[in-house]
Design a protein around this motif. Structure first.
Motif, PDB file in Angstrom:
ATOM      1  N   SER A   8       0.712  -1.126   0.012  1.00  0.00           N
ATOM      2  CA  SER A   8      -0.238   0.022  -0.095  1.00  0.00           C
ATOM      3  C   SER A   8       1.011   1.254   0.012  1.00  0.00           C
ATOM      4  CB  SER A   8      -0.783  -0.018   1.251  1.00  0.00           C
ATOM      5  OG  SER A   8      -1.809  -0.954   1.210  1.00  0.00           O
ATOM      6  N   HIS A  11       2.157   1.610  -3.355  1.00  0.00           N
ATOM      7  CA  HIS A  11       0.891   2.019  -4.270  1.00  0.00           C
ATOM      8  C   HIS A  11       0.641   3.545  -4.194  1.00  0.00           C
ATOM      9  CE1 HIS A  11      -3.339   2.597  -4.753  1.00  0.00           C
ATOM     10  NE2 HIS A  11      -3.314   2.179  -5.882  1.00  0.00           N
ATOM     11  N   CYS A  12       0.571   3.944  -3.101  1.00  0.00           N
ATOM     12  CA  CYS A  12       0.385   5.421  -2.553  1.00  0.00           C
ATOM     13  C   CYS A  12       1.525   6.357  -3.045  1.00  0.00           C
ATOM     14  CB  CYS A  12       0.002   5.564  -1.008  1.00  0.00           C
ATOM     15  SG  CYS A  12      -1.600   4.562  -0.525  1.00  0.00           S
ATOM     16  N   TRP A  62      -2.346  -2.028  -7.335  1.00  0.00           N
ATOM     17  CA  TRP A  62      -3.356  -2.107  -6.790  1.00  0.00           C
ATOM     18  C   TRP A  62      -4.238  -3.240  -7.202  1.00  0.00           C
ATOM     19  CZ3 TRP A  62      -5.997  -0.615  -3.084  1.00  0.00           C
ATOM     20  CH2 TRP A  62      -7.375  -0.407  -2.836  1.00  0.00           C
ATOM     21  N   ILE A  65      -2.868  -5.968  -4.858  1.00  0.00           N
ATOM     22  CA  ILE A  65      -3.474  -5.819  -3.485  1.00  0.00           C
ATOM     23  C   ILE A  65      -5.309  -6.285  -3.720  1.00  0.00           C
ATOM     24  CG2 ILE A  65      -4.412  -4.010  -1.958  1.00  0.00           C
ATOM     25  CD1 ILE A  65      -1.809  -2.552  -2.604  1.00  0.00           C
ATOM     26  N   ALA A  74      -8.152  -2.784   2.521  1.00  0.00           N
ATOM     27  CA  ALA A  74      -7.282  -2.268   1.458  1.00  0.00           C
ATOM     28  C   ALA A  74      -7.388  -0.581   1.040  1.00  0.00           C
ATOM     29  CB  ALA A  74      -7.124  -3.129   0.336  1.00  0.00           C
ATOM     30  N   TYR A  75      -8.768  -0.669   0.678  1.00  0.00           N
ATOM     31  CA  TYR A  75      -9.025   0.651   0.234  1.00  0.00           C
ATOM     32  C   TYR A  75      -8.796   1.786   1.094  1.00  0.00           C
ATOM     33  CZ  TYR A  75     -11.266   4.212  -2.855  1.00  0.00           C
ATOM     34  OH  TYR A  75     -11.294   5.088  -3.526  1.00  0.00           O
ATOM     35  N   ILE A  77      -6.799   2.060   3.368  1.00  0.00           N
ATOM     36  CA  ILE A  77      -5.162   2.322   3.490  1.00  0.00           C
ATOM     37  C   ILE A  77      -4.721   3.393   2.612  1.00  0.00           C
ATOM     38  CG2 ILE A  77      -2.929   1.331   3.787  1.00  0.00           C
ATOM     39  CD1 ILE A  77      -4.223  -1.041   5.009  1.00  0.00           C
ATOM     40  N   THR A  78      -5.170   3.432   1.530  1.00  0.00           N
ATOM     41  CA  THR A  78      -4.879   4.337   0.001  1.00  0.00           C
ATOM     42  C   THR A  78      -5.057   5.815   0.349  1.00  0.00           C
ATOM     43  OG1 THR A  78      -7.169   4.396  -0.929  1.00  0.00           O
ATOM     44  CG2 THR A  78      -5.702   2.621  -1.707  1.00  0.00           C
TER      45      THR A  78
END
Length: 119
Positions: A8, A11-12, A62, A65, A74-75, A77-78
């Motif tokens: 994450s 990803h971010c 993503w 994940i 998961a969402y 945490i974005t």
């Protein structure tokens, strides 16, 4: 859980990097025009290409994940992307981090911790 957090964060960071590169490339190309010259300048800007590569990396991460973790975990945490963007604005563009932004960063971080610790 550690793997999800690391994925994450990556990803971010790639999402944030893509937005920073997009803003830089838009600033380099000047005022928007529907002309071939404008789009040629835009398409040959290396920051715009790097922006696309960042977004592609974020998208693939993503997808990984989503395939392996609960969406409801998961969402949220974005939202780290918002925290990273505050610091990117400060470091890259010299923007000011106001007290309201610091409070927001704290609340977002606290929310992520609460959601992640419930698993």
């Amino acid at each position: 859980m550690l793997k999800l957090i690391l994925l994450s964060v990556f990803h971010c960071l790639t999402l944030c990097a893509g937005q920073v590169l997009l803003k830089i490339s838009l600033a380099k190309t000047g005022a928007f025009k529907f002309t071939w010259g404008y789009f040629k300048d835009f398409l040959t800007c290396w920051q715009w290409a790097a922006c696309g590569a960042s977004f592609l990396a974020a998208c693939i991460t993503w997808m990984y994940i989503l395939k392996r973790y609960e969406f409801s975990l998961a969402y949220p945490i974005t939202s780290m992307t918002f925290v990273f963007s505050i610091f990117a604005g400060y470091l890259v563009f010299g923007e000011v981090i106001s007290i309201n932004k610091w409070i927001g960063v704290g609340l977002i971080t606290l929310g992520i911790i609460v959601i992640a610790s419930g698993k």
